[in-house]
Design a protein around this motif. Structure first.
Motif, PDB file in Angstrom:
ATOM      1  N   LEU A 170       0.829  -1.205   0.000  1.00 24.97           N
ATOM      2  CA  LEU A 170       0.000   0.000   0.000  1.00 24.97           C
ATOM      3  C   LEU A 170       0.864   1.255   0.000  1.00 24.97           C
ATOM      4  N   ALA A 171       1.946   1.232   0.782  1.00 27.61           N
ATOM      5  CA  ALA A 171       2.828   2.396   0.828  1.00 27.61           C
ATOM      6  C   ALA A 171       3.516   2.638  -0.504  1.00 27.61           C
ATOM      7  N   ALA A 172       3.680   1.562  -1.303  1.00 22.88           N
ATOM      8  CA  ALA A 172       4.301   1.684  -2.622  1.00 22.88           C
ATOM      9  C   ALA A 172       3.285   2.004  -3.712  1.00 22.88           C
ATOM     10  N   GLY A 173       1.996   2.057  -3.335  1.00 23.38           N
ATOM     11  CA  GLY A 173       0.965   2.400  -4.305  1.00 23.38           C
ATOM     12  C   GLY A 173       0.302   1.213  -4.963  1.00 23.38           C
ATOM     13  N   TYR A 174       0.458   0.021  -4.385  1.00 28.06           N
ATOM     14  CA  TYR A 174      -0.141  -1.186  -4.955  1.00 28.06           C
ATOM     15  C   TYR A 174      -1.247  -1.712  -4.039  1.00 28.06           C
ATOM     16  N   ALA A 175      -2.078  -2.569  -4.598  1.00 29.30           N
ATOM     17  CA  ALA A 175      -3.142  -3.194  -3.813  1.00 29.30           C
ATOM     18  C   ALA A 175      -2.558  -4.274  -2.910  1.00 29.30           C
ATOM     19  N   PRO A 176      -3.198  -4.544  -1.780  1.00 31.17           N
ATOM     20  CA  PRO A 176      -2.732  -5.641  -0.916  1.00 31.17           C
ATOM     21  C   PRO A 176      -2.719  -6.958  -1.674  1.00 31.17           C
ATOM     22  N   HIS A 177      -1.730  -7.775  -1.401  1.00 34.09           N
ATOM     23  CA  HIS A 177      -1.564  -9.054  -2.084  1.00 34.09           C
ATOM     24  C   HIS A 177      -2.228 -10.193  -1.312  1.00 34.09           C
ATOM     25  N   TYR A 178      -2.267 -10.053   0.013  1.00 36.02           N
ATOM     26  CA  TYR A 178      -2.758 -11.136   0.866  1.00 36.02           C
ATOM     27  C   TYR A 178      -4.129 -10.782   1.429  1.00 36.02           C
ATOM     28  N   PRO A 179      -5.141 -11.626   1.214  1.00 35.80           N
ATOM     29  CA  PRO A 179      -6.470 -11.362   1.771  1.00 35.80           C
ATOM     30  C   PRO A 179      -6.464 -11.553   3.285  1.00 35.80           C
ATOM     31  N   GLU A 180      -7.478 -10.998   3.936  1.00 35.48           N
ATOM     32  CA  GLU A 180      -7.684 -11.219   5.369  1.00 35.48           C
ATOM     33  C   GLU A 180      -9.099 -11.739   5.549  1.00 35.48           C
ATOM     34  N   THR A 181      -9.245 -13.049   5.502  1.00 34.29           N
ATOM     35  CA  THR A 181     -10.554 -13.692   5.515  1.00 34.29           C
ATOM     36  C   THR A 181     -11.058 -13.847   6.946  1.00 34.29           C
ATOM     37  N   PRO A 182     -12.273 -13.412   7.246  1.00 32.49           N
ATOM     38  CA  PRO A 182     -12.817 -13.622   8.591  1.00 32.49           C
ATOM     39  C   PRO A 182     -12.796 -15.101   8.958  1.00 32.49           C
ATOM     40  N   LEU A 183     -12.499 -15.388  10.210  1.00 30.30           N
ATOM     41  CA  LEU A 183     -12.346 -16.775  10.622  1.00 30.30           C
ATOM     42  C   LEU A 183     -13.630 -17.576  10.478  1.00 30.30           C
ATOM     43  N   ASP A 184     -14.779 -16.894  10.569  1.00 30.23           N
ATOM     44  CA  ASP A 184     -16.053 -17.600  10.439  1.00 30.23           C
ATOM     45  C   ASP A 184     -16.544 -17.665   8.998  1.00 30.23           C
ATOM     46  N   SER A 185     -15.708 -17.267   8.035  1.00 29.77           N
ATOM     47  CA  SER A 185     -16.094 -17.318   6.625  1.00 29.77           C
ATOM     48  C   SER A 185     -16.180 -18.763   6.142  1.00 29.77           C
ATOM     49  N   PRO A 186     -17.156 -19.070   5.267  1.00 34.93           N
ATOM     50  CA  PRO A 186     -17.222 -20.416   4.686  1.00 34.93           C
ATOM     51  C   PRO A 186     -15.936 -20.814   3.971  1.00 34.93           C
ATOM     52  N   ALA A 187     -15.171 -19.833   3.503  1.00 36.45           N
ATOM     53  CA  ALA A 187     -13.926 -20.149   2.803  1.00 36.45           C
ATOM     54  C   ALA A 187     -12.919 -20.842   3.709  1.00 36.45           C
ATOM     55  N   LEU A 188     -13.073 -20.667   5.018  1.00 36.70           N
ATOM     56  CA  LEU A 188     -12.136 -21.278   5.969  1.00 36.70           C
ATOM     57  C   LEU A 188     -12.755 -22.473   6.693  1.00 36.70           C
ATOM     58  N   ASP A 189     -13.852 -23.002   6.155  1.00 37.68           N
ATOM     59  CA  ASP A 189     -14.503 -24.151   6.802  1.00 37.68           C
ATOM     60  C   ASP A 189     -13.539 -25.314   7.000  1.00 37.68           C
ATOM     61  N   ALA A 190     -12.801 -25.666   5.948  1.00 36.57           N
ATOM     62  CA  ALA A 190     -11.889 -26.815   6.043  1.00 36.57           C
ATOM     63  C   ALA A 190     -10.811 -26.571   7.090  1.00 36.57           C
ATOM     64  N   LEU A 191     -10.315 -25.340   7.145  1.00 34.83           N
ATOM     65  CA  LEU A 191      -9.295 -25.004   8.131  1.00 34.83           C
ATOM     66  C   LEU A 191      -9.844 -25.123   9.544  1.00 34.83           C
ATOM     67  N   ARG A 192     -11.026 -24.564   9.786  1.00 34.69           N
ATOM     68  CA  ARG A 192     -11.618 -24.618  11.125  1.00 34.69           C
ATOM     69  C   ARG A 192     -11.863 -26.059  11.542  1.00 34.69           C
ATOM     70  N   GLN A 193     -12.418 -26.846  10.627  1.00 34.57           N
ATOM     71  CA  GLN A 193     -12.702 -28.240  10.958  1.00 34.57           C
ATOM     72  C   GLN A 193     -11.423 -29.016  11.255  1.00 34.57           C
ATOM     73  N   GLY A 194     -10.366 -28.722  10.487  1.00 36.31           N
ATOM     74  CA  GLY A 194      -9.093 -29.391  10.733  1.00 36.31           C
ATOM     75  C   GLY A 194      -8.507 -29.025  12.082  1.00 36.31           C
ATOM     76  N   LEU A 195      -8.595 -27.749  12.442  1.00 32.89           N
ATOM     77  CA  LEU A 195      -8.084 -27.320  13.737  1.00 32.89           C
ATOM     78  C   LEU A 195      -8.887 -27.930  14.877  1.00 32.89           C
ATOM     79  N   GLU A 196     -10.201 -28.001  14.714  1.00 34.16           N
ATOM     80  CA  GLU A 196     -11.041 -28.611  15.744  1.00 34.16           C
ATOM     81  C   GLU A 196     -10.681 -30.079  15.944  1.00 34.16           C
ATOM     82  N   ARG A 197     -10.491 -30.812  14.848  1.00 30.44           N
ATOM     83  CA  ARG A 197     -10.104 -32.219  14.970  1.00 30.44           C
ATOM     84  C   ARG A 197      -8.738 -32.348  15.637  1.00 30.44           C
TER      85      ARG A 197
END
Length: 276
Positions: free
Chosen positions: A83-110
């Motif tokens: 951002l300081a260099a004038g570019y868009a962020p490269h890495y997303p910040e997905t909310p932990l309760d997002s469906p996109a992280l379902d597999a991750l949450r389930q894996g951590l729970e197991r």
């Protein structure tokens, strides 16, 4: 305990008014790397690195990411550099309760459930607990409600004089270990929320030991244990922390799994009888 969101909004790092050059120079100096050494690592030249740091040259997006990689800049801060260099962020910040992280949450729970009866829990970048197994929650009996309100914070819970602190038999040593751990992370991540948490918990008064309490046993040679009283017994644990390899998301990069491994046979036996 199911993985839950901590209630903190996902947000990208804000651009700095200093520009990308001074930010990169600060990270290079923090890592104690010369311009020449960084140039060699990044397949560039010391002259080009100097021009970037002084603002005479604007780095490409690829160069910003390459330099950040070689300087081991945390993922969130890499977005700030872009951002300081004038570019868009490269890495997303997905909310932990997002469906996109379902597999991750389930894996951590197991993962933490399979660790039972030993304690295990998952924390975020400021030690807010987002998941814990039964081995961990057994220690929450008798803790005041104000310390258990979401988001439950592991450092606050452990070091507060009304939390676990009075139950920890080797509190001075364990407290010193936790504060030193936070100091290292503050130096690495430059996190203001973590710094504020550190200042809060470091200021907590240290409870006086109970009259007649025997000194703790000598520290095992392999690691500093946490010796904690539970139901009239002293349990002993050593801690291990795991993070994700090469994370591509800010949220995932800032998660850590902490496991408490019994440090003696008596602790193993007690936990097995309690939770099996």
């Amino acid at each position: 305990m199911t993985i839950v969101a901590t209630g903190k909004a996902a947000s990208s790092a804000a651009p700095s008014d200093k520009g990308v050059g001074p930010l990169l120079r600060a990270w290079r100096e923090r890592r104690r790397v010369s311009q020449l050494e960084l140039a060699l690592r990044a397949d560039s030249s010391a002259r080009h690195i100097s021009f970037i740091e002084t603002g005479r040259s604007r780095p490409s997006e690829e160069m910003v990411l390459r330099l950040a990689e070689h300087l081991e800049v945390p993922v969130r801060e890499r977005n700030a550099l872009l951002l300081a260099a004038g570019y868009a962020p490269h890495y997303p910040e997905t909310p932990l309760d997002s469906p996109a992280l379902d597999a991750l949450r389930q894996g951590l729970e197991r993962l933490i459930q399979c660790y039972e009866p030993y304690p295990a829990f998952v924390v975020d970048s400021v030690y807010d607990v987002v998941a814990a197994n039964r081995g961990m929650t057994m220690f929450l009996d008798g803790i005041p409600e104000f310390l258990l309100r979401p988001p439950l914070n592991a450092m606050r819970l452990t070091l507060h004089p009304e939390g676990l602190a009075p139950r920890i038999r080797n509190l001075p040593e364990w407290r010193g270990h936790l504060l030193a751990q936070m100091e290292r992370e503050i130096a690495l991540h430059r996190s203001e929320p973590l710094r504020r948490l550190y200042e809060e918990v470091a200021a907590y008064p240290v409870p006086d030991p109970e009259p007649g309490r025997e000194p703790t046993d000598p520290v095992p040679y392999f690691a500093l244990p946490m010796q904690i009283e539970h139901d009239g017994r002293t349990l002993s644990f050593v801690s291990s922390i795991s993070t994700f390899n090469t994370p591509m998301d800010v949220t995932v990069a800032e998660l850590a799994v902490e496991t408490l491994l019994p440090a003696d046979p008596a602790t193993v036996k007690y936990l097995q009888t309690q939770l099996t």
